[in-house]
Design a protein around this motif. Structure first.
Motif, short mmCIF file in Angstrom:
data_model
loop_
_atom_site.label_atom_id
_atom_site.label_comp_id
_atom_site.label_asym_id
_atom_site.label_seq_id
_atom_site.Cartn_x
_atom_site.Cartn_y
_atom_site.Cartn_z
N ILE A 89 19.82 24.42 45.55
CA ILE A 89 19.90 23.79 44.18
C ILE A 89 20.43 22.62 44.43
N LYS A 90 19.86 21.46 43.81
CA LYS A 90 20.32 20.21 43.84
C LYS A 90 21.85 19.69 43.29
N PRO A 91 22.45 18.80 43.93
CA PRO A 91 23.67 18.30 43.19
C PRO A 91 23.48 18.04 41.61
N SER A 92 24.42 18.14 40.97
CA SER A 92 24.44 17.80 39.67
C SER A 92 24.13 16.61 39.17
N GLU A 93 23.34 16.34 38.17
CA GLU A 93 23.11 15.03 37.58
C GLU A 93 24.49 14.33 37.33
N ASN A 94 25.32 14.99 36.91
CA ASN A 94 26.76 14.64 36.69
C ASN A 94 27.41 14.34 38.10
N LYS A 95 27.64 13.17 38.33
CA LYS A 95 28.20 12.95 39.75
C LYS A 95 29.66 13.33 40.17
N TYR A 96 30.44 13.77 39.14
CA TYR A 96 31.58 14.37 39.18
C TYR A 96 31.59 15.84 39.52
N THR B 38 29.85 18.28 41.26
CA THR B 38 29.18 18.95 42.53
C THR B 38 30.45 18.93 43.59
N PRO B 39 31.47 19.81 43.54
CA PRO B 39 32.47 19.51 44.29
C PRO B 39 32.60 20.25 45.78
N VAL B 40 31.52 20.96 45.86
CA VAL B 40 31.24 21.26 47.11
C VAL B 40 29.77 21.02 47.59
N LYS B 41 29.50 20.30 48.70
CA LYS B 41 28.06 20.05 49.05
C LYS B 41 28.07 20.02 50.74
N VAL C 68 28.26 24.05 41.94
CA VAL C 68 27.82 22.96 40.89
C VAL C 68 28.53 23.56 39.78
N ILE C 69 29.04 22.66 38.85
CA ILE C 69 29.46 23.08 37.55
C ILE C 69 28.90 22.63 36.42
N SER C 70 28.32 23.64 35.62
CA SER C 70 27.54 23.21 34.41
C SER C 70 28.26 23.47 33.09
N PRO C 71 28.46 22.16 32.40
CA PRO C 71 29.49 22.22 31.20
C PRO C 71 28.39 22.76 30.01
N LEU C 72 29.01 23.73 29.27
CA LEU C 72 28.18 23.95 27.95
C LEU C 72 29.38 23.89 26.93
N GLY C 73 29.21 23.22 25.93
CA GLY C 73 30.08 22.97 24.89
C GLY C 73 31.39 22.75 25.26
N GLN C 74 32.53 23.75 25.04
CA GLN C 74 33.65 23.61 25.60
C GLN C 74 33.86 24.33 26.73
N GLY C 75 33.08 25.42 27.27
CA GLY C 75 32.88 26.08 28.29
C GLY C 75 32.03 25.48 29.40
N ARG C 76 31.98 26.25 30.61
CA ARG C 76 31.24 26.01 31.91
C ARG C 76 30.81 27.19 32.67
N VAL C 77 29.88 26.78 33.43
CA VAL C 77 29.44 27.87 34.32
C VAL C 77 29.87 27.38 35.86
N ILE C 78 30.35 28.02 36.55
CA ILE C 78 30.75 27.66 38.05
C ILE C 78 29.81 28.34 39.13
N GLU D 23 38.98 26.39 33.36
CA GLU D 23 38.99 25.48 32.33
C GLU D 23 39.26 24.06 32.59
N ARG D 24 39.69 23.65 33.73
CA ARG D 24 39.83 22.40 33.94
C ARG D 24 38.63 21.63 34.92
N MET D 25 37.83 22.23 35.16
CA MET D 25 36.87 21.93 36.40
C MET D 25 35.57 21.01 35.83
N ASP D 26 35.62 21.01 34.35
CA ASP D 26 34.47 20.14 33.96
C ASP D 26 35.05 19.06 32.92
#
Length: 847
Positions: A769-776, A778-781, A807-817, A844-847
């Motif tokens: 999977i590519k690094p996130s489009e959000n440059k902040y 992709t904490p592990v590559k 990769v961290i994927s934000p969704l609303g107030q939550g996220r998928v790690i 809850e701090r990761m995005d």
């Protein structure tokens, strides 16, 4: 009448051994009537039922009572508190001299001691059965073999009793065996049903293969993640058997396999060629002879892997013995149809019985030869170690005392000599401090295990692996290490000492706990459980403590005394108790004004949310990966985790939890309503920790929108290839299990507790999977040149170099790690466990 004829024939085939069990398993053998037979003790013939483990143990206890040639010992207990037993069998004379025999065997394995007279030493044979609980024929074979050794009157039996000490482990995995035995017995038909579709032949998830935590114990001889393996390896080093067996089952349409395995491609790189080219063929002649006598089909030199050192058939090869894997076609129940007719449970048992006898005969006939080889093996280990350019390996993590201690103990458990480092060293850009690092010399009897722990392998004779292709254990522990040609050793380490710290006296404004230590999450959980308010500080700072100025990294825990609900003295007493129990250092500060960096009341400090965790398990989900997570939280950190089956997921109110873990698996059984509930829960602040193909499912459902790596010029397969090469060609495309170097964003919460920008990670998936489009996010590559050890194809390596590890994927107030590596692999990747734990405590701090 014609329609019933096949049933009559089948019934005769199934029951012919019932009327003359000894004739079926041991034709022509006479037995001592003073020794109770299995059928007399159990009340049924072996093969009629799957024998419960407690009955196996009780029968062995009966043999112990009935004969001076038998001795039963309990070496430990499983997770479910079943006893792990070893039944030792030999002549009365040898049994009376058992300790002296053991000491001579250990002396033989130690080149620093004089070589004993091997002409008078009995062969030490370890018959190991049933590491996979749903491969049940081997434990039944163990019962029959024990009976034959004690009661048989043939010349062969008397010769074996006189010239061998036989150790029988009837079931390496008692918990899994009983899980399978209950299934098979409770679903047995009368008459038994041979149809492969019958429920008896199709266990419910997770099946009986694995142990309590769904681990494959045939991979655990090296990691030692479980008590079954730890006590077994401890026992092994008390005896150094000349020969060790490992009995298994395979597909119902198969025949029988015995070693040699596939030349070169399936062989371990540290094992001497003599093992593969001389000893294995020498023993194979006996197996062939016995199988020929009963007319069973068999094969050799194909497929089965002996490269991974954690197998029960490979670990002995790295310790001067001969490890032997056997595989029989499985009835997976009491009788099952196959391409060669109906396979009965008794038939599968008999195959293992005859090869148990063949193993003992070969061991006795080659007794002196194998004793000489044991001494030769360790002598050559010493000489090869002395010639190794490395001379020694230095290791140690100056920030994590617990992980250091665990790794030192791990090396000691494998009988590797470890010494203190007596001076500060700088090697290959790494600093190793005196008192916080250790030295492992290569010149030692366990040199080949030293290589197993510290060497990376990249070159292989084959590109298809049944299992992991990399196993560098120092990397698994995330341990900084380096080869050293001239390091001077200090005192030898004989035990790993648990550190103790003095708790600060007097009144404190707040207490601080460094998050670097492996067990800091355990302390945090116990503090939260005790009702103590704990915060995390999300930027580095320096404070004046009882030890003077101390620099603290982001992720440091703070216990502010002004925000506690309980009485101060009770809070302090509990903190002191839990800190000492978990061997964690606590710092006291008298002010919230720090010497540098943010202050303790900064907006960059926040309460740590107490985890309430739900994990999806069951049909379609990887039981191995789910078990790794369960074991990590349960055994390492003492944290409860709710496990919900996929078919019950619809009953779960996700809003009762704040963390959902999705192990690898197939989630297509979840309906649209359940998916919508999941989306809503995430959007309202929930955290999903998703592993590998669970992330692909989330993408498919539109919950996340990450993008797969695609090469600009994807290599094309040839238009035509020979049919015979299909398995090798396609298998070479897989990432079977290898080690890579990842780069961490040390400012991101997933990296709290880490101090180095790079970290070895384990990958066993071809999901890129590519690094996130959000440059902040992709904490592990991976680094530019990530490949450390194990096999990977050129194409996959090119994809990996463009991929993300997390990769961290934000969704609303939550996220998928998303984890695309295996942070908890086999309960032994201590170096990446904290990435996973940070996701739980700081999600809850990761995005």
């Amino acid at each position: 009448m014609i329609k019933s004829l096949p049933i009559l024939i089948l019934t005769f085939f199934l029951c012919q051994f019932t009327f003359a069990q000894e004739d079926y398993y041991f034709p022509g053998e006479k037995f001592d009537p003073a020794i109770p037979s299995p059928s007399d003790f159990l009340g049924y013939e072996i093969g009629e039922w799957h024998t419960r483990y407690d009955l196996i143990v009780k029968y062995f206890e009966k043999l112990d009572q009935a004969s001076e040639m038998a001795q039963l010992q309990t070496i430990g207990y499983t997770h479910e508190h079943r006893p792990k037993v070893i039944l030792t069998l030999a002549s009365a004379a040898n049994m009376g001299n058992l300790e002296q025999i053991r000491l001579k065997q250990v002396q033989l394995a130690d080149p620093s001691q004089a070589k004993p007279d091997v002409s008078t030493m009995p062969s030490i044979v370890h018959l190991g059965y049933g590491v996979h609980g749903n491969e049940p024929s081997s434990a039944e074979a163990a019962i029959l073999t024990a009976y034959w050794i004690l009661a048989a009157q043939s010349d062969l039996a008397q010769n074996i009793r006189q010239n061998a000490v036989i150790h029988i482990d009837p079931t390496l995995n008692p918990d899994g065996r009983d899980r399978h035995s209950l299934w098979a017995n409770s679903n047995k038909g009368f008459p038994p049903v041979a149809d492969p579709l019958d429920r008896e032949h199709n266990e419910a998830w997770p099946g009986g293969r694995t142990n309590h935590y769904w681990f494959d114990l045939n991979r655990d001889w090296l990691p030692l993640a479980h008590p079954e393996s730890r006590v077994k390896v401890e026992w092994y080093h008390q005896w150094y058997p000349n020969v060790t067996t490992d009995f298994h089952e395979m597909g119902t349409n198969s025949t029988y396999f015995f070693e040699p395995t596939k030349p070169f491609g399936s062989e371990n790189p540290v094992v001497p060629r003599k093992n593969y080219e001389d000893i294995n063929p020498r023993f194979a002649k006996y197996f062939a002879k016995y199988m020929d006598e009963i007319g069973s089909l068999y094969w050799t030199k194909e497929v089965f892997d002996n490269s991974y050192p954690g197998y029960g058939s490979t670990y002995p090869d790295i310790h001067g013995g001969l490890g032997l894997v056997f595989e029989t076609a499985s009835s997976r129940g009491h009788v099952q149809s196959s391409q060669r007719g109906d396979i009965t449970f008794a038939f599968t048992i008999r195959n293992h019985v005859v090869n148990s006898l063949a193993t003992m005969e070969a061991s006795v006939d080659n007794r002196v030869f194998m004793h000489d080889y044991l001494r030769e093996f360790f002598e050559s280990a010493m000489s090869e170690g002395a010639k190794d350019a490395a001379k020694s390996y230095v290791f140690g993590d100056e920030y994590d005392e617990s992980r250091n201690r665990i790794f030192v103990q791990f090396l000691l458990d494998h009988k590797i000599k470890v010494y203190e480092n007596s001076a500060d060293l700088s090697l290959e850009g790494q600093n190793f401090k005196k008192g916080k690092s250790w030295i492992v010399p290569t010149k030692q009897t366990q040199y080949r295990m030293v290589r197993t722990m510290f060497e990376y392998e990249k070159e292989f004779a084959d590109s298809v692996f049944y299992d992991a292709s990399a196993w560098t254990m120092a990397a698994a522990y995330g341990m900084p290490f380096s080869a050293a040609a001239g390091a001077k050793t200090g005192a030898e380490v004989t035990e790993a000492i648990v550190s103790t710290f003095t708790f600060p006296e007097g009144k404190a404004y707040a207490y601080l706990i460094d998050w670097s230590d492996y067990y800091a999450p355990k302390l945090l959980h116990e503090l939260q459980k005790a009702g103590i308010h704990v915060e995390a500080i999300h930027r580095p700072f320096s404070s004046q403590t009882q030890d003077g100025k101390v620099d603290f990294a982001a992720g440091t825990l703070m216990i502010p005394m002004g925000f506690q609900k309980g009485k101060s003295e009770e809070i302090v007493a509990k903190l002191k108790e839990l800190a000492q129990t978990n061997s964690q250092r606590v710092y006291a500060v008298s002010t919230g004004l720090n010497l540098s960096g943010i202050d303790l009341g900064s907006n960059l400090a926040s309460a740590v949310q107490q985890p309430k965790i739900l994990m999806v398990v069951g049909t379609g989900i990887s039981s191995y990966e789910a078990g790794e997570i369960w074991n990590l939280l349960d055994q390492h950190y003492g944290m409860p985790i709710t496990k919900v089956n996929t078919e019950q997921f619809g009953r779960a109110n996700l809003f009762e939890y704040n963390t959902l873990i999705l192990p690898s698996g197939n989630y297509n059984s979840l309906n649209e309503g359940q998916v919508n509930h999941l989306k809503d829960w995430i959007a309202r602040g929930g955290t999903v920790i998703s592993l590998k193909n669970a992330s692909l499912w989330l993408n498919q459902k539109g919950i996340t929108k990450e993008v797969a790596v695609e090469l600009e010029e994807e290599p094309k397969d040839p238009q035509s290839l020979p049919f015979a090469v299909r398995n090798d060609f396609e298998g070479a495309k897989e990432v079977g299990g290898s080690i890579y170097l990842a780069e961490l964003d040390l400012t991101h919460p997933i990296a709290y507790g880490y101090h180095r920008k790079t970290l070895p990670v384990y990958r066993n998936t071809d999901i890129f999977i590519k690094p996130s489009e959000n440059k902040y996010l992709t904490p592990v590559k991976y680094t530019a040149d990530p490949h450390l050890g194990g096999y990977i194809s050129k194409t996959n390596l090119e994809k990996l170099e463009q991929s993300a590890g997390v990769v961290i994927s934000p969704l609303g107030q939550g996220r998928v790690i998303h984890f695309f590596d295996s942070p908890n692999f086999r309960g032994t990747w201590f170096g990446t466990n904290k990435l996973f734990m940070n996701s739980i405590f700081h999600g809850e701090r990761m995005d």
